[in-house]
Design an enzyme around this catalytic site. Structure first.
Site, PDB file in Angstrom:
ATOM      1  CE1 TYR A   1      -4.344   0.830  -0.143  1.00  0.00           C
ATOM      2  CE2 TYR A   1      -4.458  -1.353   0.668  1.00  0.00           C
ATOM      3  CZ  TYR A   1      -5.004  -0.313  -0.116  1.00  0.00           C
ATOM      4  OH  TYR A   1      -6.199  -0.308  -0.584  1.00  0.00           O
TER       5      TYR A   1
ATOM      6  CD  GLU B   1      -4.817   5.182   0.608  1.00  0.00           C
ATOM      7  OE1 GLU B   1      -4.853   6.354   1.175  1.00  0.00           O
ATOM      8  OE2 GLU B   1      -5.468   4.505   0.460  1.00  0.00           O
TER       9      GLU B   1
ATOM     10  CG  ASP C   1      -7.681  11.644 -22.965  1.00  0.00           C
ATOM     11  OD1 ASP C   1      -6.645  10.862 -23.220  1.00  0.00           O
ATOM     12  OD2 ASP C   1      -8.753  11.241 -22.750  1.00  0.00           O
TER      13      ASP C   1
ATOM     14  CB  THR D   1      -3.731   4.896 -21.881  1.00  0.00           C
ATOM     15  OG1 THR D   1      -3.462   5.172 -23.139  1.00  0.00           O
ATOM     16  CG2 THR D   1      -5.303   5.227 -21.446  1.00  0.00           C
TER      17      THR D   1
ATOM     18  CE  LYS E   1      -6.432   3.390 -24.889  1.00  0.00           C
ATOM     19  NZ  LYS E   1      -7.529   4.322 -25.387  1.00  0.00           N
TER      20      LYS E   1
ATOM     21  NE  ARG F   1      -5.040  -3.391 -20.088  1.00  0.00           N
ATOM     22  CZ  ARG F   1      -5.528  -2.633 -21.122  1.00  0.00           C
ATOM     23  NH1 ARG F   1      -6.595  -2.039 -20.901  1.00  0.00           N
ATOM     24  NH2 ARG F   1      -5.289  -2.892 -22.533  1.00  0.00           N
TER      25      ARG F   1
END
Ligand code: PLP
Length: 478
Positions: free
Chosen positions: A64, A66, A241, A270, A273, A279
């Site tokens: 974790y 954060e 974007d 992203t 792509k 991903r």
């Protein structure tokens, strides 16, 4: 490193998985076989490197983290800090960005982070100001009510869906369309190109808080300098974007007016792509938005995925190597060769060609819907996706278009000669497929007929085309 190392790594991994749930190991193996054998023309897909894939399969997944580098809500994040800082550094250097935030889990998440950052930065909301300086407990019910009222219903102007824009740019099926009052700009019906004067006009009338550039299905370059001027003229924040074409920006095919990074206040993308990474998503921004962007987790994102950030660092390091620029140029050369091959054989293309990685075929010229064309091509070993064309009479489900892209096949090493052969295979399938009818005799938008023997023959020819360019050549699972 021996090529053998890659084989050993993946083989051993599957052996370990097989001991627990053999059906998962089998499915992973089958996926490699399927990807190896099909002509993948899905414009948003690619093949990440073995190093990128392997960076994801490990104990970073257990952590974790954060918060941000050096400022975590959990102890023991020193190694996560290392990979997150590296990924961000590679991203800043690669794109020439002031700030990079590499935690978003996907492109949609990156957009949500960006929307929140812009709202928090731009909207005059005293209640939000209080909340931002962590006086949350001092806020009254009336403050919270004001905050919701002040932040909701802000205006966004983005490219329309059927002209190639994305769902997350303020359209109803996505939360952005429910959060924002949206208006869209389209393309010129005669040329299929963005008409910047019309965008300027829409901006003047609508006065958006955010002007969004970027697309999923527009086969041309976009002039981001002009869009920024339009945004400035109405006091909008300019967001781009670049999910689809980040690889072409990284590879310096899109420079000057066509590189969004120097022109936009905030850029989202992203990483899987054309950029060819794991991903995931990413936000790049100018310094004044950095603090808000870094609040992405836990403001809108779940805990960061350290294993994916490790893979982002690997893939971004790959994209900084000189051969990536060569790859990016070959993507565009291949898309243009595919477009020319299709045009020469009589296909109708939106905008009449391409100057990026994708081609949008209007299959109404073949008497088919996008859905019929997509399925007939799939029967023939050619993987594409149906897509709306501007002013599409068949709507977003059946559509009239087929979108094809070259990032994946270019990674495999196919070149312009093979693109012409691909055009031939596609054209044969599309001319030999006939639209079917419903039981009552009306034309069906889904049914079609294609001689199965012909489909098999095309699928074999597609496999032959791929044979000299094996996918993951160093990976042998047998
Ligand atoms: C693909 C895409 C997205 C969404 O990316 P996900 O990783 O699937 O969430 C967002 N915006 C644009 C323009 C895209 O093409």
């Amino acid at each position: 490193m021996s090529r053998n190392a890659e084989s050993t790594a993946f083989r051993s991994a599957l052996e370990v998985i097989r001991a627990v749930e053999p059906r998962v190991a089998d499915a992973i193996g089958a996926e490699l076989t399927d990807q190896r054998e099909s002509l993948k023309l899905i414009a948003s897909e690619n093949y990440a490197s073995p190093a990128t894939l392997l960076a994801m399969g490990n104990w970073f997944s257990d952590k974790y983290a954060e918060g941000t580098v050096g400022r975590r809500f959990y102890a023991g994040c020193q190694n996560v800090d290392t990979v997150e800082a590296l990924a961000a550094e590679h991203a800043r250097e690669l794109f020439g960005a002031a700030h990079a935030y590499v935690q978003p889990h996907s492109g949609i998440d990156a957009n949500l982070v960006a929307f929140w950052a812009v709202l928090a930065d731009r909207v005059e909301s005293p209640a939000l100001k209080k909340a931002q300086v962590r006086q949350v407990n001092d806020l009254t019910e009336a403050d919270w009510f004001a905050l919701r009222r002040e932040l909701g219903n802000q205006r966004m102007l983005g490219m329309s869906l059927d002209a190639g824009g994305h769902l997350t740019h303020g359209f109803r099926p996505n939360i952005s369309g429910k959060m924002f009052d949206q208006r869209s700009y389209g393309t010129d019906p005669s040329t299929g190109l963005i008409d910047y004067d019309r965008v300027a006009e829409a901006a003047r009338e609508f006065k958006p808080l955010i002007l969004v550039g970027g697309y999923s299905a527009y086969p041309r370059k976009v002039n981001f300098r002009i869009l920024r001027e339009i945004a400035d003229s109405v006091g909008a924040t300019f967001m781009v974007d670049m999910a689809h074409f980040a690889g072409l920006v990284a590879g310096k095919v899109f420079t000057g007016d066509f590189d969004p990074v120097p022109h936009a206040h905030i850029v989202t993308t992203t990483t899987h792509k054309s950029l060819r990474g794991p991903r995931g998503g990413m936000v790049l921004c100018q310094p004044e938005l950095a603090d808000q962007v870094d609040r992405g987790c836990p403001m809108v994102l779940g805990g960061p995925l350290p294993h994916v950030m490790a893979a982002k660092a690997v893939a971004l390091a790959e994209a900084r190597r000189p051969d990536f620029a060569d790859y990016a140029q070959r993507i565009v050369d291949n898309a243009q060769a595919l477009a020319e091959g299709l045009l020469r054989r009589g296909a109708k293309l939106v905008t009449g060609g391409t100057d990026n990685h994708l081609v949008l075929i209007d299959v109404s010229g073949y008497g088919l819907t996008g859905r019929q064309a997509e399925q007939a091509l799939l029967d023939s070993g050619i993987v594409t996706n149906r897509n709306s064309v501007p002013q599409d009479p068949n709507g977003a489900w059946y559509t009239s278009g087929i979108r094809v892209g070259t990032p994946a096949l270019t990674t495999r090493g196919l070149g312009t000669a093979e693109m012409d052969q691909t055009a031939e295979l596609m054209h044969t399938v599309l001319t030999q497929t006939t639209a079917g009818a419903n039981a009552d005799g009306t034309p069906s938008k889904a049914k079609y007929t294609l001689d199965p023997a012909l489909a098999d023959k095309i699928a074999r020819q597609a496999t032959d085309l791929l044979a000299p360019h094996p996918l993951y050549p160093a990976v042998d699972l047998t």
